[in-house]
Design a protein around this motif. Structure first.
Motif, PDB file in Angstrom:
ATOM      1  N   PRO A 276       5.508  50.205  36.847  1.00 42.75           N
ATOM      2  CA  PRO A 276       5.288  48.789  37.131  1.00 42.75           C
ATOM      3  C   PRO A 276       4.239  48.227  36.186  1.00 42.75           C
ATOM      4  CG  PRO A 276       4.966  50.155  39.104  1.00 42.75           C
ATOM      5  CD  PRO A 276       5.032  51.071  37.935  1.00 42.75           C
TER       6      PRO A 276
ATOM      7  N   GLY B   8       1.896  44.500  35.207  1.00 35.51           N
ATOM      8  CA  GLY B   8       1.523  43.094  35.379  1.00 35.51           C
ATOM      9  C   GLY B   8       1.325  42.517  33.992  1.00 35.51           C
ATOM     10  N   ALA B   9       0.054  42.141  33.690  1.00 39.17           N
ATOM     11  CA  ALA B   9      -0.214  41.535  32.388  1.00 39.17           C
ATOM     12  C   ALA B   9      -0.572  42.568  31.326  1.00 39.17           C
ATOM     13  CB  ALA B   9      -1.351  40.534  32.523  1.00 39.17           C
ATOM     14  N   GLY B  10      -0.706  43.839  31.722  1.00 38.63           N
ATOM     15  CA  GLY B  10      -1.049  44.888  30.750  1.00 38.63           C
ATOM     16  C   GLY B  10      -2.493  44.782  30.251  1.00 38.63           C
ATOM     17  N   THR B  11      -3.395  44.247  31.089  1.00 35.70           N
ATOM     18  CA  THR B  11      -4.814  44.180  30.685  1.00 35.70           C
ATOM     19  C   THR B  11      -5.599  45.396  31.171  1.00 35.70           C
ATOM     20  OG1 THR B  11      -5.579  43.007  32.661  1.00 35.70           O
ATOM     21  CG2 THR B  11      -4.797  41.649  30.833  1.00 35.70           C
ATOM     22  N   GLY B  12      -4.915  46.320  31.838  1.00 31.96           N
ATOM     23  CA  GLY B  12      -5.582  47.513  32.355  1.00 31.96           C
ATOM     24  C   GLY B  12      -6.226  48.308  31.218  1.00 31.96           C
TER      25      GLY B  12
ATOM     26  N   GLY C 173     -13.212  39.962  34.534  1.00 34.31           N
ATOM     27  CA  GLY C 173     -13.433  39.280  33.257  1.00 34.31           C
ATOM     28  C   GLY C 173     -12.112  38.840  32.632  1.00 34.31           C
ATOM     29  N   SER C 174     -11.018  39.478  33.030  1.00 31.64           N
ATOM     30  CA  SER C 174      -9.690  39.172  32.491  1.00 31.64           C
ATOM     31  C   SER C 174      -8.952  38.132  33.327  1.00 31.64           C
ATOM     32  CB  SER C 174      -8.864  40.461  32.480  1.00 31.64           C
ATOM     33  OG  SER C 174      -8.902  41.045  33.781  1.00 31.64           O
TER      34      SER C 174
ATOM     35  N   THR D  89      -2.812  39.809  36.571  1.00 27.48           N
ATOM     36  CA  THR D  89      -1.973  39.369  37.693  1.00 27.48           C
ATOM     37  C   THR D  89      -2.531  39.891  39.021  1.00 27.48           C
ATOM     38  OG1 THR D  89      -0.582  41.356  37.640  1.00 27.48           O
ATOM     39  CG2 THR D  89       0.095  39.508  36.209  1.00 27.48           C
TER      40      THR D  89
ATOM     41  N   SER E 262      -3.339  46.674  42.570  1.00 26.01           N
ATOM     42  CA  SER E 262      -3.025  48.070  42.247  1.00 26.01           C
ATOM     43  C   SER E 262      -4.197  48.815  41.621  1.00 26.01           C
ATOM     44  CB  SER E 262      -1.814  48.125  41.312  1.00 26.01           C
ATOM     45  OG  SER E 262      -0.728  47.493  41.952  1.00 26.01           O
ATOM     46  N   THR E 263      -5.190  48.071  41.096  1.00 18.85           N
ATOM     47  CA  THR E 263      -6.384  48.744  40.556  1.00 18.85           C
ATOM     48  C   THR E 263      -7.609  48.485  41.435  1.00 18.85           C
ATOM     49  OG1 THR E 263      -6.817  46.798  39.182  1.00 18.85           O
ATOM     50  CG2 THR E 263      -5.643  48.608  38.124  1.00 18.85           C
TER      51      THR E 263
ATOM     52  N   GLY F  86     -12.406  44.453  40.678  1.00 17.73           N
ATOM     53  CA  GLY F  86     -13.680  43.921  41.191  1.00 17.73           C
ATOM     54  C   GLY F  86     -14.063  42.678  40.420  1.00 17.73           C
TER      55      GLY F  86
ATOM     56  N   ILE G  43       4.548  46.549  44.444  1.00 14.26           N
ATOM     57  CA  ILE G  43       4.134  45.415  45.284  1.00 14.26           C
ATOM     58  C   ILE G  43       4.925  44.180  44.842  1.00 14.26           C
ATOM     59  CG2 ILE G  43       2.197  43.888  45.860  1.00 14.26           C
ATOM     60  CD1 ILE G  43       0.431  46.467  45.229  1.00 14.26           C
TER      61      ILE G  43
ATOM     62  N   GLU H  36     -14.016  50.010  38.965  1.00 16.43           N
ATOM     63  CA  GLU H  36     -12.990  48.977  39.126  1.00 16.43           C
ATOM     64  C   GLU H  36     -11.826  49.097  38.143  1.00 16.43           C
ATOM     65  OE1 GLU H  36     -15.378  45.395  38.651  1.00 16.43           O
ATOM     66  OE2 GLU H  36     -15.410  45.624  36.481  1.00 16.43           O
TER      67      GLU H  36
HETATM   68  C1  LIG Z   1     -11.300  41.603  28.665  1.00 20.43           C
HETATM   69  C2  LIG Z   1     -11.061  42.379  29.936  1.00 20.43           C
HETATM   70  C3  LIG Z   1     -11.960  42.250  30.979  1.00 20.43           C
HETATM   71  C4  LIG Z   1     -11.769  42.949  32.168  1.00 20.43           C
HETATM   72  N1  LIG Z   1     -12.661  42.773  33.201  1.00 20.43           N
HETATM   73  C5  LIG Z   1     -12.451  43.385  34.376  1.00 20.43           C
HETATM   74  C6  LIG Z   1     -13.358  43.192  35.464  1.00 20.43           C
HETATM   75  O1  LIG Z   1     -14.351  42.478  35.352  1.00 20.43           O
HETATM   76  N2  LIG Z   1     -13.079  43.824  36.617  1.00 20.43           N
HETATM   77  C7  LIG Z   1     -11.978  44.616  36.782  1.00 20.43           C
HETATM   78  O2  LIG Z   1     -11.762  45.124  37.877  1.00 20.43           O
HETATM   79  N3  LIG Z   1     -11.129  44.839  35.764  1.00 20.43           N
HETATM   80  C8  LIG Z   1     -11.324  44.248  34.576  1.00 20.43           C
HETATM   81  N4  LIG Z   1     -10.450  44.457  33.538  1.00 20.43           N
HETATM   82  C9  LIG Z   1      -9.324  45.384  33.714  1.00 20.43           C
HETATM   83  C10 LIG Z   1      -7.971  44.729  34.141  1.00 20.43           C
HETATM   84  O3  LIG Z   1      -7.929  43.379  33.753  1.00 20.43           O
HETATM   85  C11 LIG Z   1      -7.761  44.852  35.641  1.00 20.43           C
HETATM   86  O4  LIG Z   1      -7.575  46.206  35.965  1.00 20.43           O
HETATM   87  C12 LIG Z   1      -6.558  44.047  36.170  1.00 20.43           C
HETATM   88  O5  LIG Z   1      -6.568  44.114  37.567  1.00 20.43           O
HETATM   89  C13 LIG Z   1      -5.222  44.530  35.655  1.00 20.43           C
HETATM   90  O6  LIG Z   1      -4.241  43.553  35.928  1.00 20.43           O
HETATM   91  P1  LIG Z   1      -2.877  43.492  35.085  1.00 20.43           P
HETATM   92  O7  LIG Z   1      -2.016  42.452  35.696  1.00 20.43           O
HETATM   93  O8  LIG Z   1      -3.171  43.352  33.669  1.00 20.43           O
HETATM   94  O9  LIG Z   1      -2.296  44.926  35.418  1.00 20.43           O
HETATM   95  P2  LIG Z   1      -1.630  46.002  34.419  1.00 20.43           P
HETATM   96  O10 LIG Z   1      -2.603  46.416  33.389  1.00 20.43           O
HETATM   97  O11 LIG Z   1      -0.312  45.514  33.978  1.00 20.43           O
HETATM   98  O12 LIG Z   1      -1.423  47.208  35.443  1.00 20.43           O
HETATM   99  C14 LIG Z   1      -2.508  47.877  36.012  1.00 20.43           C
HETATM  100  C15 LIG Z   1      -1.983  48.951  36.984  1.00 20.43           C
HETATM  101  O13 LIG Z   1      -1.368  48.319  38.113  1.00 20.43           O
HETATM  102  C16 LIG Z   1      -0.002  48.747  38.245  1.00 20.43           C
HETATM  103  N5  LIG Z   1       0.738  47.563  38.704  1.00 20.43           N
HETATM  104  C17 LIG Z   1       0.745  46.331  38.133  1.00 20.43           C
HETATM  105  N6  LIG Z   1       1.475  45.483  38.888  1.00 20.43           N
HETATM  106  C18 LIG Z   1       1.952  46.206  39.944  1.00 20.43           C
HETATM  107  C19 LIG Z   1       2.769  45.900  41.077  1.00 20.43           C
HETATM  108  N7  LIG Z   1       3.236  44.666  41.300  1.00 20.43           N
HETATM  109  N8  LIG Z   1       3.060  46.899  41.954  1.00 20.43           N
HETATM  110  C20 LIG Z   1       2.579  48.145  41.769  1.00 20.43           C
HETATM  111  N9  LIG Z   1       1.811  48.484  40.726  1.00 20.43           N
HETATM  112  C21 LIG Z   1       1.485  47.526  39.828  1.00 20.43           C
HETATM  113  C22 LIG Z   1       0.399  49.267  36.874  1.00 20.43           C
HETATM  114  O14 LIG Z   1       1.413  50.245  36.962  1.00 20.43           O
HETATM  115  C23 LIG Z   1      -0.925  49.853  36.380  1.00 20.43           C
HETATM  116  O15 LIG Z   1      -1.093  51.141  36.884  1.00 20.43           O
HETATM  117  C24 LIG Z   1     -10.641  43.799  32.321  1.00 20.43           C
HETATM  118  C25 LIG Z   1      -9.741  43.940  31.244  1.00 20.43           C
HETATM  119  C26 LIG Z   1      -9.949  43.251  30.071  1.00 20.43           C
HETATM  120  C27 LIG Z   1      -8.952  43.410  28.962  1.00 20.43           C
END
Ligand SMILES: Cc1cc2nc3c(=O)[nH]c(=O)nc-3n(C[C@H](O)[C@H](O)[C@H](O)COP(=O)(O)OP(=O)(O)OC[C@H]3O[C@@H](n4cnc5c(N)ncnc54)[C@H](O)[C@@H]3O)c2cc1C
Length: 459
Positions: free
Chosen positions: A67, A69-73, A132-133, A138, A144-145, A148, A204, A417
C-alpha cells in the motif's frame, strides 16, 4: 507480471488506473528513504470494493501488495521490496463527512493532511497531528506510521485521533471497526493494531478522525541559547509549568543551514534555538507567553522574541519548517542520509542525548546536526556523508548503532514517528524482544500468505 493478471486488475479498476510501463513502475520504486525496488504494476483503486477485489486476486496468486500514500515515508515503508503490486491510494481522496456535532470527520485514505485542515478551517476546526510533510502526506500514511509532528506535545499523535477504521484484509474481507463515540472499553482494540502497522496487516480504506476547535489565538516564541545544553534543560523547565502546542529545537548546524537556504531570515547564529507555539483564549496565550519567556530567560536565553501577528508568525516558523531540507546546504559535496534520524528519549534525558550525539559525531568524523520535536524528547538528526565513499557508509552504520544503543540505554527508543519499514527492520528483535514472536503470529492471522508489504517490520 503475466498479462492475464494485469488484465484482471484492469477489469477491476479500469485500464486507466493500471500502470505497467517501466517509466511509471520506476517512479514507484522509491519513497523518501534510500531504498528502491521496482514493482511489477501500479494500481489506483477508487473504492473499498475495488481494494477488496484486488486483494482477493493478489492473495489467490500470492502476489506481494505494497500500500502507498504519498510516498513521503522515510524508512522504505512504501517501497515494494519484493515487486508485485503497488496499491496507490491517492485517488481515494474524498472527505466523506464532516460531523461538527460529534467532533469528527470521515475521510478516504488519500486525503492530504493540509487539505483536510484547509477544509476544516472553514468550520473553525482542525485535525491536530502535523508532520513536517503535511502538504504532501496522506491520512492513510499517517495512520499507518502513527505520525506525530510538531503539535504532539499538547495534542498527542495520530493514534489518539482515530475513532474508526475500514480495513481490507489480505483475503479481501472488509473489517468495519469503531464508531463515533469518544470512549470505548470493549476488550482488545483492533483499531489500534492497524495504527502504525505500516500496511503489513491490512489496507485502510476509510477513517473517522476526531477533530477539535481552532484556538482563538496562537503565538510563536523564539528563544536563542548560547549553549545547547541550556536549551535542552529549558524544555523540562517549561513543561513543568505549562504545555505549549509545540516545542521545537534547532542546533547551530541547522541554524547555519537555514540561513544559507533562506538568507532573509537571518537567524541569530547561536548554539541552539527553541521554538514554542502556544494557543488558547487571548488571556491564556498572554499568560503562556509570559511563563515561557521568563523560563527561557532564567535558563540563560537572551533576546527572546514572540509574536501573535499572522505574517510574523509565519516568518518565524519558516526557519524551523525549512530545517530538514536546508541541511544539504551545509556542504554541497555531502548528502543527507536518513539514518539514526528519529530517536526518542524521556524528556529528562534530552540534554544527555544531545551531548552523546555530539560525541558520537566527533568520534566517527561524520557531521550531524540536530533539530526536532524537543517537547516529546524526539530528536531528529541530519547526518551528512560522502555517498561515493564506501568507508563513510561503514562509519554511518556504526554511528547509527551507537546512537540507537545510546537512546535505548537512556530509556528511549529508535523511532518516535517515522517507523520501522526496511530501514530499522533488523532492529526489531532487539526492540521487541520476546514480543516479536507474537507480532509474527498476529501477522499470520491477518495475512497467512504474507502478501502484504513483505520484508517490512522484520516480518
Ligand atoms: C520533509 C518531510 C518531513 C516529515 N516530517 C514528519 C514529521 O514531522 N512527523 C512524522 O511523523 N513524519 C514525518 N515525515 C515522514 C512521513 O511524511 C510520514 O511518515 C507520513 O505519515 C507518511 O505518509 P505518506 O502518505 O507519504 O505514506 P507513505 O510513505 O506512502 O507510506 C507510509 C507507510 O504507510 C503504509 N500505507 C500508506 N497508506 C496506507 C493505507 N491506506 N493502508 C495501509 N497502509 C498504508 C505504506 O505501506 C508505508 O508502509 C516527514 C517526511 C518528509 C519527507
Amino acid at each position: 507480471m503475466e498479462e492475464v493478471l494485469v488484465n484482471k486488475l484492469a477489469s477491476i479498476v479500469g485500464e486507466e488506473n493500471v500502470k505497467n510501463d517501466i517509466i511509471d513502475r520506476y517512479c514507484y520504486s522509491v519513497d523518501a528513504s534510500i531504498y528502491r525496488s521496482i514493482p511489477d504494476v501500479v494500481v489506483f483503486p477508487l473504492s473499498t470494493e475495488q481494494v477488496s477485489k484486488i486483494l482477493k486476486l493478489a492473495n489467490a496468486n500470492e502476489l506481494p501488495v505494497t500500500p502507498r500514500g504519498a510516498g513521503t515515508g522515510l524508512c522504505g515503508g512504501a517501497v515494494p521490496l519484493e515487486g508485485g503490486i503497488v496499491l496507490d491510494l491517492t485517488k481515494m481522496n474524498k472527505i466523506l463527512e464532516i460531523d461538527l456535532d460529534n467532533f469528527c470527520v470521515r475521510v478516504e485514505p488519500g486525503v492530504i493532511q493540509n487539505q483536510l485542515n484547509q477544509e476544516l478551517k472553514k468550520h473553525g476546526f482542525f485535525f491536530p497531528p502535523t508532520p513536517g510533510s503535511k502538504k504532501m502526506c496522506t491520512i492513510g500514511g499517517m495512520i499507518s506510521t502513527n505520525a506525530g509532528g510538531m503539535t504532539a506535545v499538547k495534542y498527542g499523535v495520530t493514534r489518539n485521533f482515530v475513532l474508526s477504521l475500514k480495513v481490507v484484509l489480505a483475503s479481501g474481507e472488509v473489517l468495519d471497526l469503531g464508531g463515533k463515540t469518544l470512549k470505548r472499553s470493549l476488550g482488545l482494540d483492533l483499531i489500534q493494531l492497524f495504527v502504525g502497522a505500516e500496511g503489513t496487516l491490512g489496507v485502510i480504506t476509510e477513517a473517522l478522525l476526531r477533530i477539535i476547535p481552532l484556538p482563538e489565538e496562537t503565538a510563536v516564541i523564539v528563544a536563542p541559547f548560547g549553549d545547547i545544553s541550556d536549551a535542552a534543560k529549558t524544555v523540562n523547565s517549561v513543561l513543568s509549568c505549562t504545555i505549549p502546542t509545540a516545542i521545537e529545537i534547532m542546533d547551530s548546524g541547522i541554524i547555519k543551514a537555514v540561513n544559507s537556504y533562506i538568507p532573509e531570515l537571518n537567524l541569530p547564529e547561536v548554539d541552539a534555538v527553541l521554538y514554542f507555539e502556544v494557543g488558547g483564549t487571548r488571556e491564556e496565550v498572554k499568560k503562556q507567553i509570559e511563563l515561557i519567556v521568563e523560563t527561557c530567560k532564567s535558563n540563560k536565553s537572551r533576546n527572546v522574541q514572540w509574536t501573535s501577528d499572522p505574517t510574523e508568525k509565519q516568518m518565524l516558523w519558516q526557519g524551523r519548517e525549512a530545517a530538514g531540507g536546508a541541511i544539504m546546504n551545509l556542504d554541497k559535496r555531502l548528502v543527507r542520509v536518513y539514518e539514526a534520524e528519529d530517536v526518542c528519549v524521556p524528556i529528562s534525558k534530552i540534554p544527555e542525548m544531545v551531548k552523546r550525539f555530539q560525541e558520537i559525531s566527533k568520534k566517527y568524523g561524520i557531521p550531524v546536526c540536530l533539530y526536532g520535536h524537543a517537547g516529546d524528547g524526539n530528536i531528529h538528526s541530519g547526518v551528512l556523508i560522502d555517498v561515493r565513499n564506501q568507508e563513510e557508509w561503514g562509519k554511518l552504520k556504526n554511528l547509527t548503532r551507537e546512537v540507537y544503543e545510546t537512546a535505548m540505554s537512556l530509556g528511549g527508543n529508535i523511532s518516535a514517528e517515522h517507523g520501522i519499514g526496511v530501514l530499522r527492520a533488523e532492529w526489531m528483535e532487539r526492540i521487541q524482544g520476546a514480543g516479536l514472536e507474537y507480532i509474527k503470529r498476529i501477522k499470520k492471522v491477518f495475512d497467512p500468505k504474507g502478501i502484504l508489504n513483505p520484508g517490512k517490520l522484520g516480518m
